[in-house]
Write an enzyme that holds these catalytic residues in place. Structure first.
Site, PDB file in Angstrom:
ATOM      1  N   SER A 111      57.528  35.212  80.106  1.00  0.00           N
ATOM      2  CA  SER A 111      56.296  35.061  81.154  1.00  0.00           C
ATOM      3  C   SER A 111      55.921  36.509  81.794  1.00  0.00           C
ATOM      4  CB  SER A 111      56.728  33.926  82.240  1.00  0.00           C
ATOM      5  OG  SER A 111      55.496  33.536  82.865  1.00  0.00           O
ATOM      6  N   HIS A 126      52.831  33.954  77.482  1.00  0.00           N
ATOM      7  CA  HIS A 126      52.083  32.489  77.424  1.00  0.00           C
ATOM      8  C   HIS A 126      51.047  32.583  78.717  1.00  0.00           C
ATOM      9  CE1 HIS A 126      55.076  30.318  80.703  1.00  0.00           C
ATOM     10  NE2 HIS A 126      54.669  31.450  81.126  1.00  0.00           N
TER      11      HIS A 126
END
EC number: 3.4.21.92
Length: 210
Positions: free
Chosen positions: A106, A131
């Site tokens: 992330s 993501h």
């Protein structure tokens, strides 16, 4: 249940150094900071971001030309906290080298790829995950709508940052970040998130002469 992070920090070893004024004790992270090494370990949040930004600014003031090394092992966290670190990395004058050990997921992956070009590394068994941002909101319908619009803008901005640092096209980044996308160190290199996978530290000139 005890917090593993607090437990680990309570066990931080001390390093004793001999100086011309006698002995001086440092915790291990302060000693590494003297070598211009900063750690991002654990979730990215405001407290951590403040400390990392402060260390970056301190090292810039100490020497505005010498490289800073950022070691990352993080599952990600708060986007705004990560962006504070990202902007500071881009703002300061010294080049920032990044290295993933363990994982960079992330926001951790964004900070990894934000290092100076040619100075972004991963250890061979590191895992990288990218993501799109996520969030949950409640309240009045109009407020929820505004939050949704804002997170869409944030998603677009994060995509643009990945495009800038990886060299991939916007459509490729958008498609890759649509769901949790896990990569090995070599896959992250092929994707452009890092420049090289390091298996061992190279010898310095001084070590070779010794």
């Amino acid at each position: 249940m005890s917090d593993p992070m607090k437990t680990a920090l309570s066990l931080v070893p001390m390093v004793i150094e001999q100086t011309n004024r006698g002995e001086r004790a440092y915790d291990i992270f302060s000693r590494l900071l003297k070598e211009r090494i900063i750690f991002i370990n654990g979730p990215v949040e405001d407290g951590m971001a403040m400390l990392v930004c402060a260390q970056l600014l301190f090292l810039e003031a100490e020497n505005p030309k010498k490289e800073i090394s950022l070691y990352i092992n993080s599952p990600g966290g708060v986007v705004t906290s990560g962006m504070a670190i990202y902007d500071t990395m881009q703002f300061i004058r010294p080049p920032v080298s990044t290295l993933c050990m363990g994982q960079a997921a992330s926001m951790g992956s964004l900070l990894l790829t934000a290092g100076a070009k040619g100075h972004r590394f991963a250890l061979p068994n590191a895992r990288i995950m990218v993501h799109q941002p996520s969030g949950g909101f409640q309240g009045q319908a109009s407020d929820i709508e505004r939050h949704a619009q804002d997170i869409i803008k944030m998603k677009r901005r994060l995509n643009e940052i990945y495009v800038q640092h990886t060299g991939q096209g916007y459509e490729v980044i958008e498609r890759t970040l649509d769901r949790d996308h896990f990569m090995t160190a070599e896959e992250a290199k092929a994707f452009g998130l890092v420049d090289d996978v390091i298996h061992y530290r190279a010898e310095t000139e001084k070590e070779e002469k010794d």
